[in-house]
Structures are given as C-alpha cells and as structure tokens.
Design an enzyme around this catalytic site. Structure first.
Site, PDB file in Angstrom:
ATOM      1  N   GLY A 239      15.107  22.404  62.256  1.00 44.75           N
ATOM      2  CA  GLY A 239      14.630  23.123  61.091  1.00 44.75           C
ATOM      3  C   GLY A 239      14.373  24.603  61.245  1.00 44.75           C
ATOM      4  O   GLY A 239      14.147  25.293  60.248  1.00 44.75           O
ATOM      5  N   GLU A 275      15.596  18.806  67.644  1.00 47.57           N
ATOM      6  CA  GLU A 275      16.890  18.512  67.022  1.00 47.57           C
ATOM      7  C   GLU A 275      17.426  19.710  66.248  1.00 47.57           C
ATOM      8  O   GLU A 275      17.659  19.622  65.043  1.00 47.57           O
ATOM      9  CB  GLU A 275      16.739  17.329  66.061  1.00 47.57           C
ATOM     10  CG  GLU A 275      16.150  16.073  66.669  1.00 47.57           C
ATOM     11  CD  GLU A 275      15.815  15.004  65.621  1.00 47.57           C
ATOM     12  OE1 GLU A 275      15.849  15.296  64.402  1.00 47.57           O
ATOM     13  OE2 GLU A 275      15.525  13.876  66.032  1.00 47.57           O
ATOM     14  N   ARG A 314      27.791  25.830  50.376  1.00 47.86           N
ATOM     15  CA  ARG A 314      26.378  26.237  50.376  1.00 47.86           C
ATOM     16  C   ARG A 314      25.998  27.177  49.216  1.00 47.86           C
ATOM     17  O   ARG A 314      24.958  26.977  48.601  1.00 47.86           O
ATOM     18  CB  ARG A 314      26.003  26.856  51.727  1.00 47.86           C
ATOM     19  CG  ARG A 314      26.242  25.909  52.915  1.00 47.86           C
ATOM     20  CD  ARG A 314      25.573  26.372  54.200  1.00 47.86           C
ATOM     21  NE  ARG A 314      24.148  26.301  54.094  1.00 47.86           N
ATOM     22  CZ  ARG A 314      23.354  27.312  53.856  1.00 47.86           C
ATOM     23  NH1 ARG A 314      23.859  28.531  53.776  1.00 47.86           N
ATOM     24  NH2 ARG A 314      22.064  27.147  53.727  1.00 47.86           N
ATOM     25  N   TYR A 318      23.244  25.364  47.007  1.00 47.84           N
ATOM     26  CA  TYR A 318      21.856  25.796  47.224  1.00 47.84           C
ATOM     27  C   TYR A 318      21.604  27.209  46.717  1.00 47.84           C
ATOM     28  O   TYR A 318      20.522  27.753  46.951  1.00 47.84           O
ATOM     29  CB  TYR A 318      21.510  25.781  48.719  1.00 47.84           C
ATOM     30  CG  TYR A 318      21.896  24.533  49.457  1.00 47.84           C
ATOM     31  CD1 TYR A 318      21.235  23.321  49.230  1.00 47.84           C
ATOM     32  CD2 TYR A 318      22.920  24.545  50.397  1.00 47.84           C
ATOM     33  CE1 TYR A 318      21.592  22.178  49.914  1.00 47.84           C
ATOM     34  CE2 TYR A 318      23.279  23.398  51.093  1.00 47.84           C
ATOM     35  CZ  TYR A 318      22.615  22.222  50.842  1.00 47.84           C
ATOM     36  OH  TYR A 318      22.967  21.097  51.528  1.00 47.84           O
ATOM     37  N   CYS A 346      38.477  25.201  39.816  1.00 45.52           N
ATOM     38  CA  CYS A 346      38.291  25.285  38.367  1.00 45.52           C
ATOM     39  C   CYS A 346      36.866  24.954  37.929  1.00 45.52           C
ATOM     40  O   CYS A 346      36.638  23.987  37.188  1.00 45.52           O
ATOM     41  CB  CYS A 346      39.270  24.350  37.691  1.00 45.52           C
ATOM     42  SG  CYS A 346      40.934  24.722  38.231  1.00 45.52           S
ATOM     43  N   GLU A 347      35.917  25.684  38.445  1.00 45.87           N
ATOM     44  CA  GLU A 347      34.529  25.557  38.013  1.00 45.87           C
ATOM     45  C   GLU A 347      33.892  26.921  38.154  1.00 45.87           C
ATOM     46  O   GLU A 347      34.137  27.611  39.147  1.00 45.87           O
ATOM     47  CB  GLU A 347      33.734  24.619  38.949  1.00 45.87           C
ATOM     48  CG  GLU A 347      34.241  23.235  39.013  1.00 45.87           C
ATOM     49  CD  GLU A 347      33.206  22.268  39.595  1.00 45.87           C
ATOM     50  OE1 GLU A 347      32.005  22.613  39.608  1.00 45.87           O
ATOM     51  OE2 GLU A 347      33.623  21.192  40.023  1.00 45.87           O
ATOM     52  N   TYR A 375      26.771  23.572  58.654  1.00 45.94           N
ATOM     53  CA  TYR A 375      26.860  23.052  57.290  1.00 45.94           C
ATOM     54  C   TYR A 375      27.970  23.745  56.493  1.00 45.94           C
ATOM     55  O   TYR A 375      27.866  23.948  55.290  1.00 45.94           O
ATOM     56  CB  TYR A 375      25.496  23.163  56.582  1.00 45.94           C
ATOM     57  CG  TYR A 375      24.387  22.532  57.391  1.00 45.94           C
ATOM     58  CD1 TYR A 375      24.375  21.154  57.613  1.00 45.94           C
ATOM     59  CD2 TYR A 375      23.381  23.296  57.984  1.00 45.94           C
ATOM     60  CE1 TYR A 375      23.381  20.562  58.393  1.00 45.94           C
ATOM     61  CE2 TYR A 375      22.387  22.711  58.761  1.00 45.94           C
ATOM     62  CZ  TYR A 375      22.392  21.351  58.957  1.00 45.94           C
ATOM     63  OH  TYR A 375      21.422  20.769  59.725  1.00 45.94           O
TER      64      TYR A 375
HETATM   65  N1  LLP Z   1      16.964  16.407  62.368  1.00 43.19           N
HETATM   66  C1  LLP Z   1      17.022  15.763  61.191  1.00 43.19           C
HETATM   67  C2  LLP Z   1      16.452  14.414  61.097  1.00 43.19           C
HETATM   68  C3  LLP Z   1      17.620  16.379  60.078  1.00 43.19           C
HETATM   69  O1  LLP Z   1      17.665  15.729  58.916  1.00 43.19           O
HETATM   70  C4  LLP Z   1      18.164  17.676  60.195  1.00 43.19           C
HETATM   71  C5  LLP Z   1      18.805  18.340  59.059  1.00 43.19           C
HETATM   72  C6  LLP Z   1      18.101  18.305  61.464  1.00 43.19           C
HETATM   73  C7  LLP Z   1      17.475  17.645  62.513  1.00 43.19           C
HETATM   74  C8  LLP Z   1      18.666  19.661  61.712  1.00 43.19           C
HETATM   75  O2  LLP Z   1      18.040  20.657  60.975  1.00 43.19           O
HETATM   76  P1  LLP Z   1      18.412  22.198  61.235  1.00 43.19           P
HETATM   77  O3  LLP Z   1      17.918  22.559  62.607  1.00 43.19           O
HETATM   78  O4  LLP Z   1      19.881  22.327  61.147  1.00 43.19           O
HETATM   79  O5  LLP Z   1      17.710  22.920  60.166  1.00 43.19           O
HETATM   80  N2  LLP Z   1      23.146  21.158  54.264  1.00 43.19           N
HETATM   81  C9  LLP Z   1      21.930  21.955  54.290  1.00 43.19           C
HETATM   82  C10 LLP Z   1      21.049  21.573  55.460  1.00 43.19           C
HETATM   83  C11 LLP Z   1      20.690  20.118  55.508  1.00 43.19           C
HETATM   84  C12 LLP Z   1      19.804  19.747  56.669  1.00 43.19           C
HETATM   85  C13 LLP Z   1      19.643  18.275  56.772  1.00 43.19           C
HETATM   86  N3  LLP Z   1      18.905  17.813  57.898  1.00 43.19           N
HETATM   87  C14 LLP Z   1      22.300  23.429  54.296  1.00 43.19           C
HETATM   88  O6  LLP Z   1      23.488  23.760  54.256  1.00 43.19           O
HETATM   89  O7  LLP Z   1      21.420  24.283  54.274  1.00 43.19           O
END
Ligand code: LLP
Length: 421
Positions: A239, A275, A314, A318, A346-347, A375
């Site tokens: 995160g 993670e 993205r 978002y 086409c959007e 992502y």
């Molecule tokens: N661990 C779990 C259980 C997760 O669900 C996620 C991300 C991560 C770790 C990794 O998080 P990070 O370090 O990458 O922030 N598609 C979205 C982001 C979705 C994140 C989902 N879970 C975007 O493009 O911003």
C-alpha cells in the site's frame, strides 16, 4: 528514483534509447527497467533490516514472468491472490515456502492446489473460508499455515476503489471478533495459526493510517499470545504510495515506513512480512505510444494516440494521473499548450488527460506514460479487439521482449464456433 532519463534529449530506459525499442517492436508497448525493480526491492529489505522479514511482492501489480523471476532471484517472496498467480510465481522459480496466498474468495480447488504445491501461509479472510480450508487440508492429511486478515477499521485516505481497511469494505474479519475467530481456528483440524495479516489499501501517501492499523495489530498480538496462540509472523500488507507527478508529490519513503514499523512492532519478536506491489513495479515501467492524429476540436485540440484505455485503464477507472512526456525532449523554453490526450476506443472515457499542457506534438511523435509499471499491463484487456501490447524488459544496454504482441490469428483462435454453424 527510476532509470528513465533523457540523454542527449532522447528518453532512455537505463542505457537503451526507447526510440530503438519502438523501431524494433512497434508501438504501443510497456517497458520495464531491471535496475529500478532491483533498487525498489532493496529499499524495502534495507528499510526493514535488522528485523527478520520477507518482502512478498504483490504479484497483481505486474505479473510478467520475467519480472517475477528477477525479483525471486533477489530473494523476494510473493503475495498471490489466485491460483493463476501462484502458478506464475512457481513458474518463475519462487519456492512455495516464500508464497503467501491472499484474497477474499479462494476456492477449495485453489486451496488444494496451493497445499499440494507448497505454501508459506494462507491469509484467511472469513469464517466460511476458515471452515473450507480446514476441511480441504484435513481431507488431504495436510496442515495449512494460516494468518487471519483482520480489518482494523482504519481509513487509508486513498481512492475509494482501493481502500480496503474500513469496516464497510469486504476485506478481512472485524477486529472485535478476531479473538473468537482465532479460538475457533485453533480448534479446527488441518490448520496451524502462524500470524496476523492486514492490508488497509493502496497508494497511501501518509504513514498515519498504517501506524494506526499496526498499533492495533501490536495490541492484538499481545492478546492472542495471552490466549495461547503462537503468533510468529505479522503480515503488514502493501500500500505504500508512489509519486505519480514529478513536481509536487512526496509520499513517505520506504525508510520512513521501515522506521515506523520498527517503532510500533519491533519489540514483538515477530517475522515481518510486507506485500508491496506498486512501490516496486510502478515507477519501474512506462508505456510508450505514438500520436496518430492531432485533431482540432471546438475550443480544444485532441492528441489521438495508438494506446487506449484497454492498454492502461487507470485514468478511466480511477481518474488517475500519469505524467505523459515526449520521447524527444522539447527544447528548453518551448511553449506548452493544453491538449486532451485520448485513445482510439469508442468511449469518451478513453481519455488519458484533459487540457494537459504539452509541447507541440503531431502524428508520428512518440510519448511515454510514466509510472505505468504497476497495474498497467496486468489490467489490460482486448476491448475493441485491440491486441494486448508487448512488454519489454531493459537491463543495462540490452532489452528483450518479455511478452509478444499476439497476432490476430492467435486472438481469433481462442473463439470457437458451435457445431451447428
Ligand atoms: N496485498 C494485498 C492483499 C492487496 O490487495 C494489494 C493490492 C497489495 C498487497 C499491494 O498493494 P500496493 O503495494 O500495490 O499498493 N488497481 C489499483 C490498485 C489495486 C490494489 C489492490 N490490492 C490501481 O491501479 O491503483
């Protein structure tokens, strides 16, 4: 810090001129920098030392086999959320005992396959999942190592769609019920409690929500130990946010994050698992596209690219900002003019940026979307029957295609006609 820099006014990935890759593979394409991946992984391992820890890269951010193999060889563990990702991690050479399995909807078949192949830990998200895993493991004569994902009810103050640690979110079990559920887990056959798991959201730009969540985790660790559980691992989730613009954003650095983790959790004598996905892969990748047309609209101009929302969703999904820069750097002092940067789908949602100040660009010019390594490719689709775009990995002065652009025959061959046609 990444390795996409201008040299002699041409954007390079490490020592490779991106224009050379465009000539070789065509546009659009994703390009990743090995040196940047390495650096970002090492930032975390350094930030958490000397605590015993395992950086479990979140495969969902970028699951290309070559990316996984590189990180695996650096010593990374992996966080997977489907058996498909598990297979990728294993195919990349990562041993099962470095893979944690997260996700709210693991099926029994997925549990069986992971137990069969070897797994470090299941991050269990509900009581029904706990029962299912117990049944599956017991039937196999196996023991499943588990951590419960606890929902600390903390607002990560990030985008609504990627906030996961509030009680209204679908993730984890409520903190207030955690002790009961751990007690139940300890009684069920086929399970072994090894730790606690949390993940409160993605693209966090402030350490305070993490600290609030981890403080609750520390309290829970003490309570659960007093209840007789062997809590030896704390999985802190991912995160940590990245800067998406060069100018004004300064999210906390992994070192600040690591210092906070040591302060809040360091005396618990636990192995720390984290993670991170975005922070490792995000700024290690760009998307290169070409301008097809410049169209003069009423009161605004449109730059129409050969990349679209299906390649990088993205911005459409978002409202996310990606810096977009020309591959050939504009001369200093070149006036910028606002332009809408769009794709061919086409959007109207297929818009990357509105009224973005850009140097003059026209057909044939190449641009790069920065911060597209996480992502990006993984969320791509073939909408409008647009082929998934290639991925290229650069290492020093050489590059290789690590996923090829499919031919239309390959794409069509996945459809089959029913026998009556
Ligand atoms: N661990 C779990 C259980 C997760 O669900 C996620 C991300 C991560 C770790 C990794 O998080 P990070 O370090 O990458 O922030 N598609 C979205 C982001 C979705 C994140 C989902 N879970 C975007 O493009 O911003």
């Amino acid at each position: 810090m990444d390795h996409f820099l201008y040299r002699d006014a041409e954007l390079h990935a490490e020592d490779v001129m991106l224009r050379d890759i465009a000539d070789a593979v065509g546009t659009p394409f994703y390009c990743y920098s090995t040196a940047t991946l390495t650096r970002h992984f090492q930032l975390f391992t350094e930030a958490l030392a000397p605590l015993p820890h395992l950086v479990c890269y979140a495969v969902k951010a970028n699951s290309n086999l070559a990316v996984l193999k590189h990180l695996g060889e650096l010593g990374a563990g992996m966080d997977v959320v489907s058996i498909g990702e598990y297979h990728r991690a294993r195919a990349a050479g990562v041993p099962g005992d470095r893979i944690v399995f997260s996700g709210v909807g693991k099926t029994r078949a997925e549990m069986r396959a992971a137990l069969d192949g070897g797994i470090r830990q299941f991050n269990v998200e509900s009581e029904p999942e706990l029962d299912a895993l117990s049944e599956v493991a017991a039937a196999m004569g196996a023991t499943a190592p588990i951590a419960l994902r606890v929902n600390p009810d903390v607002d990560a103050r990030t985008h609504e769609k990627i906030s996961t640690g509030r009680k209204e979110d679908k993730f984890g079990v409520p903190l207030a019920r955690a002790r009961d559920i751990y007690a139940r887990a300890a009684r069920l056959p086929g399970l072994r409690v090894v730790g606690i798991d949390m993940h409160i959201g993605s693209q966090l730009t402030d350490l305070a929500p993490f600290e609030a969540a981890y403080t609750r985790m520390a309290e829970l660790t003490r309570q659960l130990r007093a209840d007789g559980h062997a809590i030896g691992r704390l999985d802190l989730g991912g995160g940590l946010g990245i800067p998406y613009t060069r100018s004004n954003e300064a999210p906390p650095l992994p070192t600040d994050y690591g210092a906070m983790v040591k302060r809040v959790l360091g005396d618990l004598d636990c192995e720390i698992e984290i993670e991170p996905g975005r922070l490792i892969a995000g700024n290690a990748g760009i998307l290169v596209a070409q301008v097809i047309y410049r169209k003069e609209g009423e009161g605004r101009d449109f730059l129409i690219l050969d990349a679209a929302m299906n390649d990088l969703i993205r911005p459409a999904m978002y409202g996310a900002h990606h810096d977009i820069v020309p591959l050939t750097e504009a001369e200093p002092g070149t006036p910028l003019a606002p332009v809408d940067i769009v794709g061919p789908v086409c959007e109207s949602g297929d818009t990357f940026a509105r009224q973005r100040p850009m140097p003059p660009l026209g057909p044939g010019d190449l641009v790069a979307f920065r911060s597209a390594g996480a992502y990006g490719a993984v969320m791509a689709s073939e909408y409008n029957t647009r082929p998934l775009i290639p991925e290229v990995l650069v290492c020093g002065d050489h590059f290789a295609v690590i996923r090829h652009r499919p031919t239309f025959d390959e794409m069509l061959s996945r459809d089959t006609l029913p026998p009556w046609m």
